[in-house]
Design a protein around this motif. Structure first.
Motif, PDB file in Angstrom:
ATOM      1  N   ASP A  15       8.907  -4.107   0.489  1.00 57.22           N
ATOM      2  CA  ASP A  15       8.614  -2.702   0.237  1.00 57.22           C
ATOM      3  C   ASP A  15       8.752  -1.854   1.505  1.00 57.22           C
ATOM      4  N   SER A  31      10.332   2.808  -1.917  1.00 60.74           N
ATOM      5  CA  SER A  31      10.323   2.312  -3.299  1.00 60.74           C
ATOM      6  C   SER A  31      11.410   1.256  -3.459  1.00 60.74           C
ATOM      7  N   ARG A  32      11.326   0.498  -4.525  1.00 69.02           N
ATOM      8  CA  ARG A  32      12.342  -0.519  -4.825  1.00 69.02           C
ATOM      9  C   ARG A  32      13.718   0.129  -4.928  1.00 69.02           C
ATOM     10  N   ARG A  84       1.012   4.123  -3.672  1.00 67.28           N
ATOM     11  CA  ARG A  84       1.578   2.930  -4.313  1.00 67.28           C
ATOM     12  C   ARG A  84       2.079   3.236  -5.731  1.00 67.28           C
ATOM     13  N   GLY A  88       5.861   3.317  -7.170  1.00 61.65           N
ATOM     14  CA  GLY A  88       6.180   2.504  -8.345  1.00 61.65           C
ATOM     15  C   GLY A  88       6.947   3.300  -9.390  1.00 61.65           C
ATOM     16  N   THR A  92      10.960   2.824 -10.437  1.00 60.40           N
ATOM     17  CA  THR A  92      11.327   2.508 -11.817  1.00 60.40           C
ATOM     18  C   THR A  92      12.248   3.560 -12.422  1.00 60.40           C
ATOM     19  N   ALA A 113       6.325   1.886 -15.210  1.00 59.13           N
ATOM     20  CA  ALA A 113       6.224   1.693 -13.756  1.00 59.13           C
ATOM     21  C   ALA A 113       5.016   0.824 -13.424  1.00 59.13           C
ATOM     22  N   PRO A 114       5.125  -0.012 -12.394  1.00 59.24           N
ATOM     23  CA  PRO A 114       3.992  -0.857 -12.002  1.00 59.24           C
ATOM     24  C   PRO A 114       2.798  -0.008 -11.577  1.00 59.24           C
ATOM     25  N   GLY A 115       1.632  -0.383 -12.078  1.00 57.21           N
ATOM     26  CA  GLY A 115       0.399   0.314 -11.735  1.00 57.21           C
ATOM     27  C   GLY A 115       0.113   1.541 -12.569  1.00 57.21           C
TER      28      GLY A 115
END
Length: 140
Positions: A15, A31-32, A84, A88, A92, A113-115
């Motif tokens: 990350d 971000s990814r 975070r 995420g 995404t 999205a994560p979280g």
């Protein structure tokens, strides 16, 4: 405050990236999606930066575009969304996809999205409905 970094990718993590600017390595959280857009180590890079200052740290968060950074700032304004979660969401959904999800009230797309649970997704869609940043060249 640091608003932009231009240099060479030194190394990449899950990350983060280290961007070497004239011999100084800056640790940049990303971000990814941003990490996937970066070149391999040794490649030239330019990142829009959001500088976050807290009592115990100065963090740099990097984005491939000013538009993505604008979305990050908007997301942080939503209750329950921190760094975070905002990263995420942007990892995404590309900015255009996020704008489309908000315009269409597509909470499921945001919740992917994560979280991000259903309640946070609903808040993001509701609170950002009329605040979507406009990409340059697309303004009416």
């Amino acid at each position: 405050m640091i608003g932009k970094l231009r240099g060479v990718v030194d190394s990449l993590g899950t990350d983060w990236a280290i961007v070497d600017v004239n011999g100084v390595g800056y640790h940049v959280t990303c971000s990814r999606r941003t990490l996937e857009a970066l070149p391999a180590p040794g490649g030239a890079v330019s990142l829009a930066i959001e500088t976050k200052v807290s009592e115990d740290a100065i963090r740099l968060i990097g984005f491939v575009s000013d538009l993505e950074r604008d979305w990050f700032r908007l997301l942080l304004g939503v209750q329950g969304v921190g760094t975070r979660v905002a990263l995420g969401v942007l990892g995404t959904l590309a900015p255009a996809d996020l704008a489309r999800a908000i315009a269409l009230d597509d909470r499921k797309a945001v919740a992917a999205a994560p979280g991000v649970g259903p309640k946070v997704a609903a808040r993001i869609v509701a609170e950002l409905k009329d605040k979507a940043p406009v990409e340059e060249g697309l303004a009416a």
